[in-house]
Design a protein around this motif. Structure first.
Motif, PDB file in Angstrom:
ATOM      1  N   LEU A 279       0.875  -1.166   0.000  1.00  0.00           N
ATOM      2  CA  LEU A 279       0.000   0.000   0.000  1.00  0.00           C
ATOM      3  C   LEU A 279       0.915   1.220   0.000  1.00  0.00           C
ATOM      4  O   LEU A 279       1.760   1.364   0.880  1.00  0.00           O
ATOM      5  N   VAL A 280       0.722   2.050  -0.992  1.00  0.00           N
ATOM      6  CA  VAL A 280       1.624   3.175  -1.184  1.00  0.00           C
ATOM      7  C   VAL A 280       1.779   3.979   0.093  1.00  0.00           C
ATOM      8  O   VAL A 280       0.798   4.377   0.712  1.00  0.00           O
TER       9      VAL A 280
ATOM     10  N   ASN B  98      -7.281  -1.764  -5.857  1.00  0.00           N
ATOM     11  CA  ASN B  98      -7.045  -0.349  -6.062  1.00  0.00           C
ATOM     12  C   ASN B  98      -6.555  -0.080  -7.484  1.00  0.00           C
ATOM     13  O   ASN B  98      -7.036   0.838  -8.166  1.00  0.00           O
ATOM     14  N   ALA B  99      -5.626  -0.912  -7.966  1.00  0.00           N
ATOM     15  CA  ALA B  99      -5.061  -0.690  -9.301  1.00  0.00           C
ATOM     16  C   ALA B  99      -6.150  -0.785 -10.364  1.00  0.00           C
ATOM     17  O   ALA B  99      -6.199   0.015 -11.304  1.00  0.00           O
ATOM     18  N   GLU B 100      -7.041  -1.766 -10.198  1.00  0.00           N
ATOM     19  CA  GLU B 100      -8.106  -1.915 -11.185  1.00  0.00           C
ATOM     20  C   GLU B 100      -9.069  -0.726 -11.113  1.00  0.00           C
ATOM     21  O   GLU B 100      -9.526  -0.214 -12.138  1.00  0.00           O
TER      22      GLU B 100
ATOM     23  N   GLU C 210      -8.356   2.326 -10.289  1.00  0.00           N
ATOM     24  CA  GLU C 210      -7.739   3.474 -10.956  1.00  0.00           C
ATOM     25  C   GLU C 210      -7.911   3.389 -12.465  1.00  0.00           C
ATOM     26  O   GLU C 210      -8.218   4.382 -13.132  1.00  0.00           O
ATOM     27  N   GLN C 211      -7.697   2.169 -13.005  1.00  0.00           N
ATOM     28  CA  GLN C 211      -7.811   2.009 -14.460  1.00  0.00           C
ATOM     29  C   GLN C 211      -9.243   2.240 -14.927  1.00  0.00           C
ATOM     30  O   GLN C 211      -9.481   2.905 -15.934  1.00  0.00           O
TER      31      GLN C 211
ATOM     32  N   ALA D  38      -2.727   9.318  -2.936  1.00  0.00           N
ATOM     33  CA  ALA D  38      -1.620   8.623  -3.602  1.00  0.00           C
ATOM     34  C   ALA D  38      -1.979   8.321  -5.050  1.00  0.00           C
ATOM     35  O   ALA D  38      -1.163   8.481  -5.962  1.00  0.00           O
ATOM     36  N   THR D  39      -3.222   7.897  -5.273  1.00  0.00           N
ATOM     37  CA  THR D  39      -3.666   7.590  -6.630  1.00  0.00           C
ATOM     38  C   THR D  39      -3.584   8.818  -7.520  1.00  0.00           C
ATOM     39  O   THR D  39      -3.055   8.778  -8.633  1.00  0.00           O
TER      40      THR D  39
ATOM     41  N   ALA E 232      -1.798  11.460  -7.090  1.00  0.00           N
ATOM     42  CA  ALA E 232      -0.415  11.886  -7.283  1.00  0.00           C
ATOM     43  C   ALA E 232       0.268  11.082  -8.384  1.00  0.00           C
ATOM     44  O   ALA E 232       1.169  11.580  -9.058  1.00  0.00           O
ATOM     45  N   ALA E 233      -0.191   9.829  -8.599  1.00  0.00           N
ATOM     46  CA  ALA E 233       0.479   8.985  -9.586  1.00  0.00           C
ATOM     47  C   ALA E 233      -0.081   9.164 -10.990  1.00  0.00           C
ATOM     48  O   ALA E 233       0.454   8.605 -11.945  1.00  0.00           O
ATOM     49  N   TYR E 234      -1.158   9.920 -11.146  1.00  0.00           N
ATOM     50  CA  TYR E 234      -1.723  10.109 -12.481  1.00  0.00           C
ATOM     51  C   TYR E 234      -0.818  11.011 -13.313  1.00  0.00           C
ATOM     52  O   TYR E 234      -0.071  11.828 -12.784  1.00  0.00           O
ATOM     53  N   ALA E 235      -0.948  10.844 -14.628  1.00  0.00           N
ATOM     54  CA  ALA E 235      -0.153  11.700 -15.511  1.00  0.00           C
ATOM     55  C   ALA E 235      -0.651  13.148 -15.455  1.00  0.00           C
ATOM     56  O   ALA E 235       0.109  14.080 -15.687  1.00  0.00           O
TER      57      ALA E 235
ATOM     58  N   PRO F 247       5.933  12.388  -2.507  1.00  0.00           N
ATOM     59  CA  PRO F 247       5.006  12.487  -3.643  1.00  0.00           C
ATOM     60  C   PRO F 247       3.551  12.266  -3.234  1.00  0.00           C
ATOM     61  O   PRO F 247       2.632  12.751  -3.898  1.00  0.00           O
ATOM     62  N   ILE F 248       3.319  11.536  -2.148  1.00  0.00           N
ATOM     63  CA  ILE F 248       1.939  11.270  -1.725  1.00  0.00           C
ATOM     64  C   ILE F 248       1.316  12.542  -1.166  1.00  0.00           C
ATOM     65  O   ILE F 248       0.154  12.832  -1.407  1.00  0.00           O
TER      66      ILE F 248
ATOM     67  N   ARG G 251       7.266   9.231 -18.100  1.00  0.00           N
ATOM     68  CA  ARG G 251       6.358  10.155 -18.787  1.00  0.00           C
ATOM     69  C   ARG G 251       7.129  11.342 -19.338  1.00  0.00           C
ATOM     70  O   ARG G 251       6.862  11.801 -20.452  1.00  0.00           O
TER      71      ARG G 251
ATOM     72  N   ALA H  96       2.891  -0.571  -5.056  1.00  0.00           N
ATOM     73  CA  ALA H  96       2.848   0.080  -3.752  1.00  0.00           C
ATOM     74  C   ALA H  96       4.026   1.029  -3.575  1.00  0.00           C
ATOM     75  O   ALA H  96       4.033   1.844  -2.665  1.00  0.00           O
TER      76      ALA H  96
ATOM     77  N   LYS I 156       3.652   3.507  -9.013  1.00  0.00           N
ATOM     78  CA  LYS I 156       2.193   3.514  -8.930  1.00  0.00           C
ATOM     79  C   LYS I 156       1.631   4.090 -10.219  1.00  0.00           C
ATOM     80  O   LYS I 156       2.082   5.122 -10.689  1.00  0.00           O
TER      81      LYS I 156
END
Lengths: 338, 437
Positions: A42-43, A177-179, A181-182, A201-202, A204-207, A315-316, B78, B395, B400
């Protein structure tokens, strides 16, 4: 030959007796390693790196307890547990403690025969939506489709929230969680809901994090904390007060940088008792006098751990919020050390 | 009269070279016309198919072409993609595979000990080769017999003596069986089992300790929890395959048996296992057993799961082989009886070789299915390569957001392994083909 049979019997008898009477503390000391149940990943809270070394906010607590009990924060065996296996792993004795972002609830505390040793992170369930949807409040989500992980408390919270606000929604079940997000990115749902820390966290990880917003409403209470087996109060005390020691250390300004200095003795009797300069707090629960010094040295005080793993400089980027000290308007409050 | 023949002005003395066939009747154009555009309907279907393929390829190709192999994190991927292909371009971040491929292969096995699984895998190929290819020298089979125990020692480490004791138990059982063989097959088998079990219960404990002191040959122990990725999948798959085939054959024979108890037991076992989802059995292995065993018992999780996976696939194998047995003409059984062969000899020399040959495609399908099913152990907290390993990698905040890269990489490796199994089964079918149908 006779001798070895005799020894074998003796060992067997010792083991049987050991299983019957030894406390968790004795087990851990005899084993020399703390078995700590953590999330499989878990991030920010628990994650293995390329070499299999674990780090994170929950992992730091395992290290602190290992340092307090065994004097060495590296003497931890991390047992990754899933949502389904975590409580059985604890009750069956596979792990000595869980530091696995588990919500403290009535039924878990009573029916599942666990004891929660405190709260190390106050979380709550939130929503994330696309900015161009124009939604700014969870109250505007009437009729929306929501991606939701099945089999979690978030599912029930979501149903409760929409029911009590007289709104309808269309659940899109996802497994992880990964699914989720997708699915959310692919536009399968208008909103994605999970714990607010996970949402941060999710996002923050998006483009394109700027195109997504986390709505201000928090719809549930998720006090996450370490858990131990029911019925071994001494061990529960050790885990509980290790956590309080980290929290108190932040309150009193004890950091990993100045702890060696402070451990020589200070004007403040509370700090002296915490660090074992005065009084005998450690031996009262079967630990060394300087147990708290070792625990704090393992990863710093509560604030340092927070900042290093999930805080605003990472980053979180989680704000302290409810997890600030009570003196700062948060809920982190350690009872007095005396 | 001869004048006419002399007046001929031209007589061809050489053969004309053959004209090439008309363009419409040869090569690619003929194939295309016959196979793709032979009628209006086919033409439409062909065009539609091309459109779909083009749509998919044009959609996914840039993602592959923009792939980045060297980066420290997804945001860096990216940035590189944006710098190289312009703002807004998307691409695969293979850097996550590059950085974490050891975790996909070995899980959390200690990196300094990677040579042990690699060596085990190499030895496995050596051990399996004489079983798969009969032209290899038969002497190699001796190594195949020893290999499983060697693999256990290499993978899990620890002292060598417990493994030697297991082998010694088998040897004791074999000796007892040889001695009792004069008095009958059943007695020999029973005696062997009892002797081996008694040996394992009473001898290893003290002897291990003594031998461990006298000759401490040991490898650094590795816990089952540290196994992961394809190491785990292949361990479970290979162990399951090796054990479920003999067990499946026994169950199939048991189901055909005239003996009431054996037949009932086989039928109940097969129907129960086939009637229950594999995940149920896995949960039984990981959770329910803990409640029955005394606290603190360390019954290895991989062993538990492997046993359940073996039982599961053995039930399917048994039914596949029963199909093969049923397909044999009655005359084969009668011929074996007429030759005066007893039950075991008849099975071994006449019935099973034919029945197994018929069952090869079904057996291999079951094995492939079982190998893929090993990914289900994610539900009992083991780090299989398809979901658990990617989840643990995601994780890490650096990675991520990576998603398809994991699936494609793991899928490709699974495909290679399963496709080779499938090819081997076709080779075997061709080799064993005795009839001229």
């Amino acid at each position: 030959m006779k001798k070895s049979v005799f020894f074998g019997t003796l060992v067997a008898a010792g083991l049987t007796a050991g299983f019957a009477s030894a406390t968790t503390l004795e087990d851990v000391k005899a084993r020399g390693v703390l078995n700590c149940g953590v999330n499989t990943g878990l991030v920010g809270f628990a994650a293995p790196d390329a070499n299999g070394n674990w780090s994170g906010f929950d992992v730091a607590l395992c290290k602190a307890v290992a340092a307090a009990v065994l004097g060495d924060p590296s003497k931890v065996k991390y047992v990754p547990t899933t949502g389904q296996t975590r409580f059985t792993a604890l009750t069956s004795g596979e792990v000595d403690m869980l530091a696995r972002n588990s919500t403290w609830t009535f039924s878990r505390d009573t029916d599942l025969k666990m004891d929660f040793a405190g709260v190390n992170y106050y979380d709550g369930q939130g929503f994330m939506v696309r900015k161009d949807s124009g939604i700014t409040s969870a109250k505007e989500l009437d009729g929306a489709s929501v991606c939701i992980q099945t089999g979690t408390t978030t599912e029930m919270n979501l149903a409760d929230y929409f029911k009590s606000n007289n709104m309808t929604y269309q659940p899109i079940a996802v497994d992880s969680n990964a699914e989720g997000e997708q699915q959310y990115l692919a536009g399968a749902c208008d909103a994605y809901t999970t714990d607010a820390s996970g949402l941060a966290a999710t996002r923050a990880a998006y483009a394109d994090p700027e195109n997504h917003i986390i709505l201000p409403e928090i719809i549930s209470k998720e006090p996450l904390g370490p858990a131990v087996r029911h019925g071994d109060s001494q061990w529960g005390d050790i885990v509980r007060w290790t956590l309080f020691a980290l929290i108190a250390a932040e309150e009193y300004g004890v950091t990993s940088a100045n702890i060696d200095e402070l451990a020589k003795g200070t004007e403040n009797p509370e700090i002296n008792r915490l660090l074992g300069v005065e009084g005998d707090l450690g031996p009262m629960t079967g630990l060394e006098k300087d147990w708290a010094v070792k625990a704090i040295k393992a990863g710093g005080n509560y604030g340092e751990i927070f900042a290093a793993t999930i805080g605003e400089s990472t980053p979180i980027g989680l704000a302290r919020g409810l997890n600030a000290q009570w003196t700062q308007g948060g809920l982190m409050y350690a009872p007095p050390f005396r | 009269m001869s004048d006419t023949s002399h007046s001929a002005v031209f007589v061809r003395k050489t053969m004309l070279p053959p004209e090439p066939a008309p363009a419409r009747q040869t090569g690619l154009s003929k194939w295309v016309r016959e196979n793709l555009f032979s009628s209006w309907l086919n033409t439409i279907l062909t065009l539609a198919g091309i459109a779909v393929i083009w749509g998919l390829a044009s959609h996914f190709y840039p993602w592959f072409r923009h792939g980045v192999w060297n980066a420290a994190s997804l945001p860096e991927c990216r940035q590189i993609i944006a710098a190289r292909w312009g703002e807004g371009a998307t691409g695969a971040c293979w850097a996550v595979i590059h950085a974490r491929w050891t975790q996909f292969i070995f899980g959390f096995y200690p990196p300094e000990l990677f040579w042990r699984p690699v060596l085990t895998f190499g030895l496995m190929l050596v051990a399996v080769a004489p079983v798969l290819f009969t032209q290899l020298p038969r002497g190699m089979l001796k190594f195949s017999v020893v290999f499983p125990l060697l693999a256990i020692w290499l993978l899990w480490g620890g002292s060598i003596w417990p493994v030697v004791m297991i082998a010694a138990g088998f040897a004791v059982g074999y000796l007892v069986a040889r001695i009792l063989a004069h008095w009958g097959m059943i007695l020999a088998i029973l005696g062997a089992v009892v002797a081996a079990v008694l040996f394992w219960i009473f001898v290893p404990g003290p002897v291990d300790e003594i031998l461990g002191r006298v000759a401490p040959i040991a490898l650094e122990p590795v816990a089952s929890r540290q196994f992961g990725g394809f190491l785990l999948a292949i361990t479970l798959g290979a162990g399951g395959i090796a054990m479920s085939l003999p067990l499946g054959i026994l169950l199939a024979l048991g189901r055909q048996s005239d003996m009431f108890l054996i037949k009932t037991f086989s039928v109940m076992f097969i129907e129960f296992i086939r009637g229950v989802p594999l995940i149920t059995l896995l949960f039984v292995a990981s959770l329910l057993l803990n409640y029955f065993l005394p606290p603190g018992t360390n019954f290895d999780i991989i062993l538990r799961v492997m046993i359940l996976v073996t039982l599961f696939s053995a039930a399917y194998i048994a039914e596949v082989i029963r199909g093969g047995l049923a397909a044999l003409p009655r005359g084969q059984y009668e011929a074996a009886d007429a030759l005066g062969l007893d039950y075991w000899k008849a099975q071994r020399l006449v019935i099973l070789p034919q029945a197994l040959k018929i069952s090869i495609p079904g057996i291999v399908s079951t094995f492939i299915g079982m190998f893929k099913d090993t990914t289900l152990v994610t539900f009992v907290g083991l780090f299989e390569p398809l979901k658990s390993i990617p989840d643990s990698i995601r994780a890490d905040i650096s990675w991520k957001g990576t998603y398809w890269e994991h699936f494609i990489f793991v899928g490709a490796i699974f495909f290679i392994l399963n496709f080779s199994m499938s090819r081997y089964s076709m080779y075997l079918e061709r080799k064993l083909k005795r009839d001229h149908r």
